[in-house]
Design a protein around this motif. Sequence first.
Motif, PDB file in Angstrom:
ATOM      1  N   THR A 155      22.081   9.356  15.457  1.00 21.72           N
ATOM      2  CA  THR A 155      22.460  10.746  16.000  1.00 21.72           C
ATOM      3  C   THR A 155      21.141  11.428  15.946  1.00 21.72           C
ATOM      4  OG1 THR A 155      24.581  10.487  15.060  1.00 21.72           O
ATOM      5  CG2 THR A 155      23.760  12.637  15.337  1.00 21.72           C
ATOM      6  N   ALA A 156      20.523  11.549  15.060  1.00 21.18           N
ATOM      7  CA  ALA A 156      19.167  12.073  14.967  1.00 21.18           C
ATOM      8  C   ALA A 156      18.136  11.828  16.326  1.00 21.18           C
ATOM      9  CB  ALA A 156      18.173  11.853  13.809  1.00 21.18           C
ATOM     10  N   LEU A 157      18.079  10.583  16.531  1.00 21.53           N
ATOM     11  CA  LEU A 157      17.453   9.990  17.837  1.00 21.53           C
ATOM     12  C   LEU A 157      17.943  10.828  19.125  1.00 21.53           C
ATOM     13  CD1 LEU A 157      14.732   8.245  18.152  1.00 21.53           C
ATOM     14  CD2 LEU A 157      16.550   6.219  18.334  1.00 21.53           C
ATOM     15  N   PHE A 158      19.379  10.759  18.852  1.00 19.60           N
ATOM     16  CA  PHE A 158      19.929  11.490  20.253  1.00 19.60           C
ATOM     17  C   PHE A 158      19.699  12.751  20.381  1.00 19.60           C
ATOM     18  CE2 PHE A 158      23.955  14.000  20.958  1.00 19.60           C
ATOM     19  CZ  PHE A 158      23.926  14.246  22.328  1.00 19.60           C
ATOM     20  N   ALA A 159      19.700  13.697  19.332  1.00 20.76           N
ATOM     21  CA  ALA A 159      19.449  14.794  19.238  1.00 20.76           C
ATOM     22  C   ALA A 159      17.822  15.269  19.715  1.00 20.76           C
ATOM     23  CB  ALA A 159      19.378  15.902  17.810  1.00 20.76           C
ATOM     24  N   VAL A 160      16.968  14.237  19.304  1.00 22.32           N
ATOM     25  CA  VAL A 160      15.693  14.540  19.670  1.00 22.32           C
ATOM     26  C   VAL A 160      15.507  14.157  21.279  1.00 22.32           C
ATOM     27  CG1 VAL A 160      13.344  13.788  19.373  1.00 22.32           C
ATOM     28  CG2 VAL A 160      14.732  14.183  17.274  1.00 22.32           C
ATOM     29  N   ASN A 161      16.079  13.116  21.883  1.00 25.69           N
ATOM     30  CA  ASN A 161      16.116  12.569  22.917  1.00 25.69           C
ATOM     31  C   ASN A 161      16.664  13.763  23.988  1.00 25.69           C
ATOM     32  OD1 ASN A 161      15.143   9.623  23.936  1.00 25.69           O
ATOM     33  ND2 ASN A 161      15.763   9.649  21.711  1.00 25.69           N
ATOM     34  N   ALA A 162      17.641  14.478  23.553  1.00 20.95           N
ATOM     35  CA  ALA A 162      18.086  15.533  24.427  1.00 20.95           C
ATOM     36  C   ALA A 162      17.184  16.559  24.535  1.00 20.95           C
ATOM     37  CB  ALA A 162      19.336  16.064  23.667  1.00 20.95           C
ATOM     38  N   VAL A 177      27.560   0.815  21.520  1.00 21.99           N
ATOM     39  CA  VAL A 177      27.349   1.495  20.448  1.00 21.99           C
ATOM     40  C   VAL A 177      28.632   2.105  20.077  1.00 21.99           C
ATOM     41  CG1 VAL A 177      26.343   3.115  19.224  1.00 21.99           C
ATOM     42  CG2 VAL A 177      24.734   1.675  20.142  1.00 21.99           C
ATOM     43  N   LEU A 178      29.310   2.754  21.095  1.00 23.26           N
ATOM     44  CA  LEU A 178      30.660   3.479  21.174  1.00 23.26           C
ATOM     45  C   LEU A 178      31.526   2.328  20.779  1.00 23.26           C
ATOM     46  CD1 LEU A 178      32.564   5.770  21.847  1.00 23.26           C
ATOM     47  CD2 LEU A 178      32.415   5.130  24.087  1.00 23.26           C
ATOM     48  N   VAL A 179      31.770   1.013  21.449  1.00 21.38           N
ATOM     49  CA  VAL A 179      32.543   0.132  21.087  1.00 21.38           C
ATOM     50  C   VAL A 179      32.674  -0.300  19.526  1.00 21.38           C
ATOM     51  CG1 VAL A 179      33.531  -2.124  21.545  1.00 21.38           C
ATOM     52  CG2 VAL A 179      32.842  -0.723  23.439  1.00 21.38           C
ATOM     53  N   PHE A 195      18.513  -0.401  15.375  1.00 20.41           N
ATOM     54  CA  PHE A 195      19.581  -1.272  15.411  1.00 20.41           C
ATOM     55  C   PHE A 195      19.381  -2.586  14.366  1.00 20.41           C
ATOM     56  CE2 PHE A 195      20.352  -0.193  19.638  1.00 20.41           C
ATOM     57  CZ  PHE A 195      21.805  -0.312  19.767  1.00 20.41           C
ATOM     58  N   ALA A 196      18.293  -2.226  13.365  1.00 22.74           N
ATOM     59  CA  ALA A 196      18.185  -3.148  12.361  1.00 22.74           C
ATOM     60  C   ALA A 196      18.931  -2.562  11.247  1.00 22.74           C
ATOM     61  CB  ALA A 196      16.513  -3.095  11.959  1.00 22.74           C
ATOM     62  N   THR A 197      19.302  -1.472  11.245  1.00 21.93           N
ATOM     63  CA  THR A 197      20.224  -0.707  10.052  1.00 21.93           C
ATOM     64  C   THR A 197      21.815  -0.728  10.765  1.00 21.93           C
ATOM     65  OG1 THR A 197      19.881   1.256  11.296  1.00 21.93           O
ATOM     66  CG2 THR A 197      18.362   0.955   9.623  1.00 21.93           C
ATOM     67  N   LEU A 198      22.155  -1.334  11.815  1.00 17.60           N
ATOM     68  CA  LEU A 198      23.473  -1.439  12.252  1.00 17.60           C
ATOM     69  C   LEU A 198      24.416  -1.917  11.013  1.00 17.60           C
ATOM     70  CD1 LEU A 198      25.148  -0.816  14.766  1.00 17.60           C
ATOM     71  CD2 LEU A 198      24.817  -3.295  15.377  1.00 17.60           C
ATOM     72  N   TRP A 203      26.540   4.151   7.816  1.00 19.73           N
ATOM     73  CA  TRP A 203      26.250   5.507   7.476  1.00 19.73           C
ATOM     74  C   TRP A 203      24.744   5.910   7.947  1.00 19.73           C
ATOM     75  CZ3 TRP A 203      22.128   7.264   4.593  1.00 19.73           C
ATOM     76  CH2 TRP A 203      21.715   6.484   3.483  1.00 19.73           C
ATOM     77  N   LEU A 204      23.755   4.624   7.479  1.00 25.00           N
ATOM     78  CA  LEU A 204      22.434   4.961   7.989  1.00 25.00           C
ATOM     79  C   LEU A 204      22.325   4.825   9.428  1.00 25.00           C
ATOM     80  CD1 LEU A 204      19.474   5.397   6.936  1.00 25.00           C
ATOM     81  CD2 LEU A 204      19.351   2.687   6.626  1.00 25.00           C
ATOM     82  N   PHE A 205      22.919   3.859   9.930  1.00 23.74           N
ATOM     83  CA  PHE A 205      22.768   3.665  11.351  1.00 23.74           C
ATOM     84  C   PHE A 205      23.244   4.996  12.247  1.00 23.74           C
ATOM     85  CE2 PHE A 205      24.469   2.431  15.868  1.00 23.74           C
ATOM     86  CZ  PHE A 205      23.318   2.137  16.210  1.00 23.74           C
ATOM     87  N   VAL A 206      24.447   5.596  11.774  1.00 22.54           N
ATOM     88  CA  VAL A 206      24.999   6.744  12.527  1.00 22.54           C
ATOM     89  C   VAL A 206      23.928   7.865  12.269  1.00 22.54           C
ATOM     90  CG1 VAL A 206      26.660   8.419  12.056  1.00 22.54           C
ATOM     91  CG2 VAL A 206      27.375   6.204  12.043  1.00 22.54           C
ATOM     92  N   VAL A 207      23.182   7.969  11.128  1.00 16.97           N
ATOM     93  CA  VAL A 207      22.303   9.058  10.830  1.00 16.97           C
ATOM     94  C   VAL A 207      21.346   9.248  11.746  1.00 16.97           C
ATOM     95  CG1 VAL A 207      20.817  10.179   9.290  1.00 16.97           C
ATOM     96  CG2 VAL A 207      23.198   9.744   8.640  1.00 16.97           C
TER      97      VAL A 207
END
Length: 246
Positions: free
Chosen positions: A217-224, A129-131, A203-206, A210-214
């Motif tokens: 990022t939300a998934l990252f915050a909740v997982n943290a 994802v970073l790449v 990943f269906a929104t890749l 803008w939608l994938f980033v949102v």
Amino acid sequence: MSQPTPRVRETLASLRAAQKSSSGAPAYSRFVNRPIGRVFAAIAFSWGRTPDQVTAVSALFTFAGIAVVALVPPTFASSLLVVALLVLGYALDSADGQLARLRGGGSARGEWLDHMVDATKMATIHLAVLVCWWRFFDIDAALLLVPLGFQVVGSVFFFGVILTDLIRRTGAGGTTSKAAFRTSPLYALLVLPADYGLLILVFATLWVPWLFVVLYTALFAVNALILLASVYRWHRSLRPTGAAHA
């Protein structure tokens, strides 16, 4: 669509009776991935395949999907391809364990291989994802910290699950609290954000940056947050019995 052969139907029935506990399993893994994996396990059994062979095919699909994320400019078609490859890889990841139980139990080498593939998957998917963001998305450079953070969360969570389970297996102390609640559909839905299957669907929104980033990022915050709660719960559950009232 042709109906399953009698042998496959019999194998499916045997697999349903030999499922591992659903305690702690998130919704996608429990209600979608395991049933799909059960079908693959039955087919693999009817073809005389081994769990390690299924693990190898699972890795092939999974890492092909991860490679597409990193190397192919996101389009609607490539996004669907990523989802398809990762879904198949994840279902086969479930199938290898089910096949092992059907054959009377897995081997230490098989379990090692399965965990190594899972660890490699968790060590590469967020880097992909970073790449992708760096190569194909026009975003602020600071946002590149999100997949790096998700990489840390995913790796630590995976290690925590494996380590906690290992300590419990060795009898060093600790039990899972509120086991009945952890097997309920409500619990499965509550921990859905930590489900690898949900990440796959995002990943269906890749192809819509803008939608994938949102969503990512939300998934990252909740997982943290889930990781922090899990670390606290794991630590408390592993307290020595004699220290319960300390």
